[in-house]
Every structure is written in C-alpha cells, then in structure tokens.
Motif scaffolding. Structure first.
Motif, PDB file in Angstrom:
ATOM      1  N   ASN A 129       0.795  -1.229   0.000  1.00 49.25           N
ATOM      2  CA  ASN A 129       0.000   0.000   0.000  1.00 49.25           C
ATOM      3  C   ASN A 129       0.826   1.277   0.000  1.00 49.25           C
ATOM      4  O   ASN A 129       0.404   2.277  -0.535  1.00 49.25           O
ATOM      5  N   LYS A 130       1.978   1.268   0.608  1.00 54.47           N
ATOM      6  CA  LYS A 130       2.742   2.501   0.779  1.00 54.47           C
ATOM      7  C   LYS A 130       3.983   2.503  -0.115  1.00 54.47           C
ATOM      8  O   LYS A 130       4.594   1.473  -0.359  1.00 54.47           O
ATOM      9  N   ALA A 131       4.352   3.683  -0.564  1.00 50.87           N
ATOM     10  CA  ALA A 131       5.513   3.820  -1.449  1.00 50.87           C
ATOM     11  C   ALA A 131       6.800   3.395  -0.747  1.00 50.87           C
ATOM     12  O   ALA A 131       7.677   2.797  -1.371  1.00 50.87           O
ATOM     13  N   GLY A 132       6.927   3.683   0.524  1.00 54.43           N
ATOM     14  CA  GLY A 132       8.126   3.305   1.266  1.00 54.43           C
ATOM     15  C   GLY A 132       8.323   1.800   1.312  1.00 54.43           C
ATOM     16  O   GLY A 132       9.456   1.311   1.227  1.00 54.43           O
ATOM     17  N   GLN A 133       7.232   1.061   1.430  1.00 50.20           N
ATOM     18  CA  GLN A 133       7.326  -0.400   1.430  1.00 50.20           C
ATOM     19  C   GLN A 133       7.785  -0.916   0.072  1.00 50.20           C
ATOM     20  O   GLN A 133       8.581  -1.852  -0.010  1.00 50.20           O
ATOM     21  N   ILE A 134       7.296  -0.300  -0.984  1.00 49.94           N
ATOM     22  CA  ILE A 134       7.675  -0.709  -2.340  1.00 49.94           C
ATOM     23  C   ILE A 134       9.158  -0.446  -2.571  1.00 49.94           C
ATOM     24  O   ILE A 134       9.878  -1.292  -3.096  1.00 49.94           O
ATOM     25  N   TYR A 135       9.628   0.725  -2.181  1.00 52.22           N
ATOM     26  CA  TYR A 135      11.056   1.038  -2.303  1.00 52.22           C
ATOM     27  C   TYR A 135      11.900   0.075  -1.482  1.00 52.22           C
ATOM     28  O   TYR A 135      12.967  -0.370  -1.919  1.00 52.22           O
ATOM     29  N   ALA A 136      11.433  -0.244  -0.291  1.00 52.07           N
ATOM     30  CA  ALA A 136      12.175  -1.156   0.581  1.00 52.07           C
ATOM     31  C   ALA A 136      12.308  -2.539  -0.037  1.00 52.07           C
ATOM     32  O   ALA A 136      13.374  -3.157   0.028  1.00 52.07           O
ATOM     33  N   VAL A 137      11.243  -3.026  -0.656  1.00 53.55           N
ATOM     34  CA  VAL A 137      11.302  -4.341  -1.304  1.00 53.55           C
ATOM     35  C   VAL A 137      12.307  -4.315  -2.452  1.00 53.55           C
ATOM     36  O   VAL A 137      13.160  -5.207  -2.573  1.00 53.55           O
ATOM     37  N   GLY A 138      12.220  -3.299  -3.312  1.00 55.78           N
ATOM     38  CA  GLY A 138      13.139  -3.211  -4.444  1.00 55.78           C
ATOM     39  C   GLY A 138      14.592  -3.088  -4.031  1.00 55.78           C
ATOM     40  O   GLY A 138      15.468  -3.791  -4.548  1.00 55.78           O
ATOM     41  N   ILE A 139      14.862  -2.221  -3.086  1.00 50.64           N
ATOM     42  CA  ILE A 139      16.239  -2.013  -2.621  1.00 50.64           C
ATOM     43  C   ILE A 139      16.759  -3.243  -1.895  1.00 50.64           C
ATOM     44  O   ILE A 139      17.916  -3.634  -2.064  1.00 50.64           O
ATOM     45  N   THR A 140      15.912  -3.887  -1.097  1.00 55.06           N
ATOM     46  CA  THR A 140      16.329  -5.083  -0.376  1.00 55.06           C
ATOM     47  C   THR A 140      16.671  -6.218  -1.333  1.00 55.06           C
ATOM     48  O   THR A 140      17.679  -6.909  -1.157  1.00 55.06           O
ATOM     49  N   ILE A 141      15.856  -6.402  -2.356  1.00 49.58           N
ATOM     50  CA  ILE A 141      16.134  -7.466  -3.326  1.00 49.58           C
ATOM     51  C   ILE A 141      17.404  -7.164  -4.104  1.00 49.58           C
ATOM     52  O   ILE A 141      18.238  -8.043  -4.317  1.00 49.58           O
ATOM     53  N   LEU A 142      17.571  -5.921  -4.523  1.00 54.32           N
ATOM     54  CA  LEU A 142      18.770  -5.550  -5.273  1.00 54.32           C
ATOM     55  C   LEU A 142      20.033  -5.689  -4.419  1.00 54.32           C
ATOM     56  O   LEU A 142      21.005  -6.325  -4.827  1.00 54.32           O
ATOM     57  N   ALA A 143      20.007  -5.116  -3.220  1.00 52.75           N
ATOM     58  CA  ALA A 143      21.174  -5.179  -2.341  1.00 52.75           C
ATOM     59  C   ALA A 143      21.425  -6.603  -1.850  1.00 52.75           C
ATOM     60  O   ALA A 143      22.580  -7.048  -1.781  1.00 52.75           O
ATOM     61  N   GLY A 144      20.363  -7.326  -1.524  1.00 53.28           N
ATOM     62  CA  GLY A 144      20.522  -8.712  -1.069  1.00 53.28           C
ATOM     63  C   GLY A 144      21.087  -9.601  -2.155  1.00 53.28           C
ATOM     64  O   GLY A 144      21.938 -10.458  -1.895  1.00 53.28           O
ATOM     65  N   SER A 145      20.638  -9.402  -3.379  1.00 52.74           N
ATOM     66  CA  SER A 145      21.151 -10.184  -4.499  1.00 52.74           C
ATOM     67  C   SER A 145      22.639  -9.916  -4.714  1.00 52.74           C
ATOM     68  O   SER A 145      23.424 -10.833  -4.943  1.00 52.74           O
ATOM     69  N   TYR A 146      23.017  -8.641  -4.631  1.00 52.95           N
ATOM     70  CA  TYR A 146      24.432  -8.302  -4.792  1.00 52.95           C
ATOM     71  C   TYR A 146      25.273  -8.878  -3.655  1.00 52.95           C
ATOM     72  O   TYR A 146      26.365  -9.408  -3.874  1.00 52.95           O
ATOM     73  N   LEU A 147      24.757  -8.785  -2.435  1.00 49.52           N
ATOM     74  CA  LEU A 147      25.484  -9.296  -1.281  1.00 49.52           C
ATOM     75  C   LEU A 147      25.670 -10.807  -1.357  1.00 49.52           C
ATOM     76  O   LEU A 147      26.764 -11.326  -1.092  1.00 49.52           O
ATOM     77  N   VAL A 148      24.625 -11.528  -1.710  1.00 52.80           N
ATOM     78  CA  VAL A 148      24.730 -12.989  -1.832  1.00 52.80           C
ATOM     79  C   VAL A 148      25.699 -13.353  -2.946  1.00 52.80           C
ATOM     80  O   VAL A 148      26.507 -14.272  -2.802  1.00 52.80           O
ATOM     81  N   ASN A 149      25.671 -12.612  -4.054  1.00 48.63           N
ATOM     82  CA  ASN A 149      26.610 -12.872  -5.147  1.00 48.63           C
ATOM     83  C   ASN A 149      28.053 -12.626  -4.693  1.00 48.63           C
ATOM     84  O   ASN A 149      28.961 -13.396  -5.013  1.00 48.63           O
ATOM     85  N   PHE A 150      28.265 -11.573  -3.930  1.00 49.53           N
ATOM     86  CA  PHE A 150      29.601 -11.266  -3.412  1.00 49.53           C
ATOM     87  C   PHE A 150      30.074 -12.338  -2.428  1.00 49.53           C
ATOM     88  O   PHE A 150      31.204 -12.807  -2.499  1.00 49.53           O
ATOM     89  N   LEU A 151      29.194 -12.738  -1.509  1.00 47.22           N
ATOM     90  CA  LEU A 151      29.573 -13.728  -0.500  1.00 47.22           C
ATOM     91  C   LEU A 151      29.722 -15.132  -1.075  1.00 47.22           C
ATOM     92  O   LEU A 151      30.414 -15.966  -0.499  1.00 47.22           O
ATOM     93  N   SER A 152      29.094 -15.391  -2.217  1.00 45.07           N
ATOM     94  CA  SER A 152      29.191 -16.731  -2.806  1.00 45.07           C
ATOM     95  C   SER A 152      30.595 -17.037  -3.324  1.00 45.07           C
ATOM     96  O   SER A 152      30.928 -18.196  -3.541  1.00 45.07           O
ATOM     97  N   ASN A 153      31.409 -16.017  -3.500  1.00 42.98           N
ATOM     98  CA  ASN A 153      32.792 -16.250  -3.926  1.00 42.98           C
ATOM     99  C   ASN A 153      33.642 -16.857  -2.812  1.00 42.98           C
ATOM    100  O   ASN A 153      34.683 -17.442  -3.088  1.00 42.98           O
ATOM    101  N   ASN A 154      33.199 -16.703  -1.564  1.00 45.05           N
ATOM    102  CA  ASN A 154      34.006 -17.163  -0.436  1.00 45.05           C
ATOM    103  C   ASN A 154      33.381 -18.296   0.369  1.00 45.05           C
ATOM    104  O   ASN A 154      34.107 -19.092   0.947  1.00 45.05           O
ATOM    105  N   TRP A 155      32.064 -18.354   0.441  1.00 39.51           N
ATOM    106  CA  TRP A 155      31.411 -19.347   1.289  1.00 39.51           C
ATOM    107  C   TRP A 155      30.512 -20.248   0.465  1.00 39.51           C
ATOM    108  O   TRP A 155      29.709 -19.787  -0.331  1.00 39.51           O
TER     109      TRP A 155
END
Length: 133
Positions: free
Chosen positions: A51-77
């Motif tokens: 319902n709220k714009a802040g929630q939508i931004y949070a989902v998009g940013i979380t998925i983008l940042a989480g995807s990058y973080l998991v990709n970065f960490l997958s090189n080591n663990w």
C-alpha cells in the motif's frame, strides 16, 4: 546501469589492452535491459501488493542489495554459492558477456522467465485487490 556497465568495461579494456567487439557491447545492452526489466517486474509486483511507497522502495532495494550481497559472498562461502543461483546478480556478468563468444542463454532465459512471472503475478494481485476510486 547500462551506461555505467558499458563505460566501465570499455574503460577497463582500454587500460588493460583487452579487445572488445561491438557485438559484445550489444549483448551487454540486451542483458542489462533484461536485468532492469526484471527488477522493474519485481517492483511492479511489490507495488500491486503493498500500500505505501516506502514499502515498495524497501522491497526493491532489499532485493537488489541482497542479491548483490549474496553474489559477493558466494565467492568465499559455499553456503551462499548454493543459493546464489536464485538471485539476480548471479546471471549479470558484464565482462563475461562482452568478452566471451556466444550468448549466455541461461541469463536470458532466467530474466525472461522472471519478467513474465512477475508481470503475471502483478496482474493477478491487482485483480484480487479491492481498489476504491
């Protein structure tokens, strides 16, 4: 994102003397736009369900940042290497797309399926909502 990816790879290739073809740049543009459309599809799905714009931004940013973080960490663990195949950045490899022969069909199929699925789920979610005018 496209201009940053292409500009970075072209600049790096000039510095290190790596030959990159125009076909490689075209392949990068295709993969970059599919990546952007996949993120847009996820954001569309979030906007249809939340319902709220802040929630939508949070989902998009979380998925983008989480995807990058998991990709970065997958090189080591190894744990992250096992789940890396689900996330967006695993299939986004600008340097590999521009320098390798052929096309990375796995990333193309992944992004197209993700785009189609997110648009379908968005339409379904929007139909199920009770929208007041």
């Amino acid at each position: 994102l496209t201009l940053v990816a292409i500009g970075t790879v072209i600049l790096t290739s000039v510095i290190f003397g790596i030959d990159i073809s125009y076909l490689g740049q075209l392949k990068l543009v295709v993969v970059s736009y599919l990546f952007i459309l996949a993120m847009g599809g996820i954001a569309l799905f979030a906007s249809c369900g939340l319902n709220k714009a802040g929630q939508i931004y949070a989902v998009g940013i979380t998925i983008l940042a989480g995807s990058y973080l998991v990709n970065f960490l997958s090189n080591n663990w190894s744990f992250f290497k096992a789940i890396d195949y689900v996330f967006l950045f695993h299939y986004y490899d600008p340097y590999g797309v521009m320098t390798e022969a052929g096309f990375q069909w796995t990333s193309l199929i992944y992004y197209i399926v993700l785009i189609a699925l997110s648009v379908f789920l968005s339409a379904y979610t929007l139909q199920r909502r009770d929208i007041a005018i």
